[in-house]
Motif scaffolding. Structure first.
Motif, PDB file in Angstrom:
ATOM      1  N   SER A  92       1.223  -1.621  -0.041  1.00  0.00           N
ATOM      2  CA  SER A  92       0.058   0.292   0.330  1.00  0.00           C
ATOM      3  C   SER A  92       0.419   0.965  -0.529  1.00  0.00           C
ATOM      4  CB  SER A  92      -0.834  -0.258   1.131  1.00  0.00           C
ATOM      5  OG  SER A  92      -1.952  -1.296   0.914  1.00  0.00           O
ATOM      6  N   SER A  93       2.377   1.232   0.359  1.00  0.00           N
ATOM      7  CA  SER A  93       3.570   2.108   0.330  1.00  0.00           C
ATOM      8  C   SER A  93       3.122   2.279  -0.708  1.00  0.00           C
ATOM      9  CB  SER A  93       4.346   2.092   1.692  1.00  0.00           C
ATOM     10  OG  SER A  93       3.535   1.826   2.873  1.00  0.00           O
ATOM     11  N   ILE A  94       4.944   1.487  -1.100  1.00  0.00           N
ATOM     12  CA  ILE A  94       5.334   1.972  -2.126  1.00  0.00           C
ATOM     13  C   ILE A  94       4.502   1.255  -3.606  1.00  0.00           C
ATOM     14  CG2 ILE A  94       7.413   1.734  -1.387  1.00  0.00           C
ATOM     15  CD1 ILE A  94       8.011  -1.062  -2.122  1.00  0.00           C
ATOM     16  N   GLY A  95       4.008   0.347  -3.309  1.00  0.00           N
ATOM     17  CA  GLY A  95       2.578  -0.376  -4.659  1.00  0.00           C
ATOM     18  C   GLY A  95       3.379  -1.803  -5.614  1.00  0.00           C
ATOM     19  N   PHE A  96       4.015  -2.318  -4.424  1.00  0.00           N
ATOM     20  CA  PHE A  96       4.145  -3.988  -4.442  1.00  0.00           C
ATOM     21  C   PHE A  96       4.957  -4.378  -3.035  1.00  0.00           C
ATOM     22  CE2 PHE A  96       8.801  -2.855  -5.120  1.00  0.00           C
ATOM     23  CZ  PHE A  96       9.182  -3.811  -5.016  1.00  0.00           C
ATOM     24  N   GLY A  97       4.582  -5.708  -3.654  1.00  0.00           N
ATOM     25  CA  GLY A  97       5.435  -6.555  -1.479  1.00  0.00           C
ATOM     26  C   GLY A  97       4.754  -6.997  -1.137  1.00  0.00           C
ATOM     27  N   LEU A  98       3.607  -7.384  -1.262  1.00  0.00           N
ATOM     28  CA  LEU A  98       2.940  -8.097  -0.213  1.00  0.00           C
ATOM     29  C   LEU A  98       3.607  -9.220  -0.345  1.00  0.00           C
ATOM     30  CD1 LEU A  98      -1.411  -8.333   0.233  1.00  0.00           C
ATOM     31  CD2 LEU A  98      -0.047 -10.848  -0.343  1.00  0.00           C
ATOM     32  N   ALA A  99       2.869  -9.925  -1.689  1.00  0.00           N
ATOM     33  CA  ALA A  99       3.578 -11.539  -1.674  1.00  0.00           C
ATOM     34  C   ALA A  99       4.980 -11.268  -2.177  1.00  0.00           C
ATOM     35  CB  ALA A  99       3.533 -11.945  -3.233  1.00  0.00           C
ATOM     36  N   VAL A 100       5.738 -10.842  -1.318  1.00  0.00           N
ATOM     37  CA  VAL A 100       7.926 -10.982  -1.623  1.00  0.00           C
ATOM     38  C   VAL A 100       7.294 -10.888  -0.032  1.00  0.00           C
ATOM     39  CG1 VAL A 100       9.796  -9.781  -1.398  1.00  0.00           C
ATOM     40  CG2 VAL A 100       7.883  -9.093  -3.529  1.00  0.00           C
ATOM     41  N   VAL A 101       6.686  -9.955   1.150  1.00  0.00           N
ATOM     42  CA  VAL A 101       7.008 -10.532   2.583  1.00  0.00           C
ATOM     43  C   VAL A 101       6.337 -12.005   2.702  1.00  0.00           C
ATOM     44  CG1 VAL A 101       5.872  -9.295   4.382  1.00  0.00           C
ATOM     45  CG2 VAL A 101       6.769  -8.258   2.961  1.00  0.00           C
ATOM     46  N   ALA A 102       5.476 -11.651   1.920  1.00  0.00           N
ATOM     47  CA  ALA A 102       4.326 -13.074   2.412  1.00  0.00           C
ATOM     48  C   ALA A 102       4.663 -14.509   2.385  1.00  0.00           C
ATOM     49  CB  ALA A 102       3.041 -12.975   2.504  1.00  0.00           C
ATOM     50  N   ALA A 103       5.737 -14.584   0.879  1.00  0.00           N
ATOM     51  CA  ALA A 103       5.654 -15.891   0.470  1.00  0.00           C
ATOM     52  C   ALA A 103       6.651 -16.728   0.563  1.00  0.00           C
ATOM     53  CB  ALA A 103       5.946 -15.685  -0.935  1.00  0.00           C
ATOM     54  N   PRO A 104       8.139 -16.012   1.213  1.00  0.00           N
ATOM     55  CA  PRO A 104       8.798 -16.854   2.504  1.00  0.00           C
ATOM     56  C   PRO A 104       8.045 -17.058   3.255  1.00  0.00           C
ATOM     57  CG  PRO A 104      10.031 -14.853   1.596  1.00  0.00           C
ATOM     58  CD  PRO A 104       8.726 -14.602   1.507  1.00  0.00           C
TER      59      PRO A 104
END
Length: 239
Positions: free
Chosen positions: A21-33
């Motif tokens: 929500s802040s930089i436009g991407f990252g949900l899957a990058v954070v959660a996937a590991p």
């Protein structure tokens, strides 16, 4: 499914939704590991379901400023390469896929930090979309590549363009995985259970979005991309 584990993974979804929500991407990058280690049977379908809701909310609730030409090239390329991602899910191990995605992210960041400027061109957008067609379908991680292409744009344009890319990409990926028999009922249910956690992350990030400037966004994209690539690679090689 181990429901306590699924619910516990909600914390990773909150963190990921906050970042995206802040930089436009990252949900899957954070959660996937975390999902790969604790509930690998839910990859990639559950994250694709959960990640679909956030860009929809961004397009409906936030100011929309989409860069249509790069988005179009990226989506066409993603559509063409999505079947390759489905084949990768069917025949490759999660570790192999994770290593490939991590290396691609790190190479892209390294290129951006050198004299080779990654600019928002149709060619670069198509390349980013093609890579995301494979990695986004196989691992649910496809945002860093187009985000790096858009890194010099206004924060509102980056978030809006990526949101539109994610909505269309998730539809492509879920549809293709379903046809191939690689999208399960358990993945659907887990993804739906995670939706409230995504909503919490989106709401918590609201005050930060108002103060984010273009240069801050670029630094955030590069820093988080590098961290994400390194963490994914470390997890794949160690665990």
């Amino acid at each position: 499914m181990d429901w306590p584990v699924v619910l516990g993974l909600g914390a990773a979804l909150v963190a990921g939704a906050f970042v995206q929500s802040s930089i436009g991407f990252g949900l899957a990058v954070v959660a996937a590991p975390f999902v790969v280690v604790l509930a690998p049977e839910l990859m990639p379908g559950a994250l694709l379901v959960a990640s679909f809701s956030l860009p929809v909310a961004q397009l409906l609730l936030a100011p929309v400023d989409i860069s249509w030409r790069p988005l179009g090239w990226a989506l066409v390329a993603r559509l063409v390469l999505t079947p390759v991602g489905v084949v990768a899910v069917a025949f490759l191990s999660v570790r192999s896929l994770s290593v490939a995605v991590a290396v691609l992210i790190l190479v892209t960041v390294a290129a951006s930090l050198t004299t080779v400027e990654i600019r928002m061109t149709s060619r670069n957008a198509a390349i980013a979309g093609a890579v995301a067609g494979v990695s986004g379908t196989a691992t649910s991680i496809g945002g860093p590549f187009l985000a790096l292409v858009l890194q010099h744009e206004r924060p509102e344009r980056v978030r809006s363009t990526l949101a539109a890319f994610f909505v269309a990409g998730a539809v492509m990926a879920i549809g293709s995985l379903s046809v191939a028999g690689e999208f399960t009922r358990a993945q659907l249910l887990a993804g739906l259970v995670w939706l409230p956690f995504v909503a919490i992350g989106y709401a918590v990030a609201a005050p930060l979005r108002r103060h984010l400037r273009t240069e801050h966004l670029r630094r955030g994209v590069l820093s988080f991309s590098a961290l994400a690539g390194a963490s994914i690679l470390l997890r794949a090689l160690v665990f």
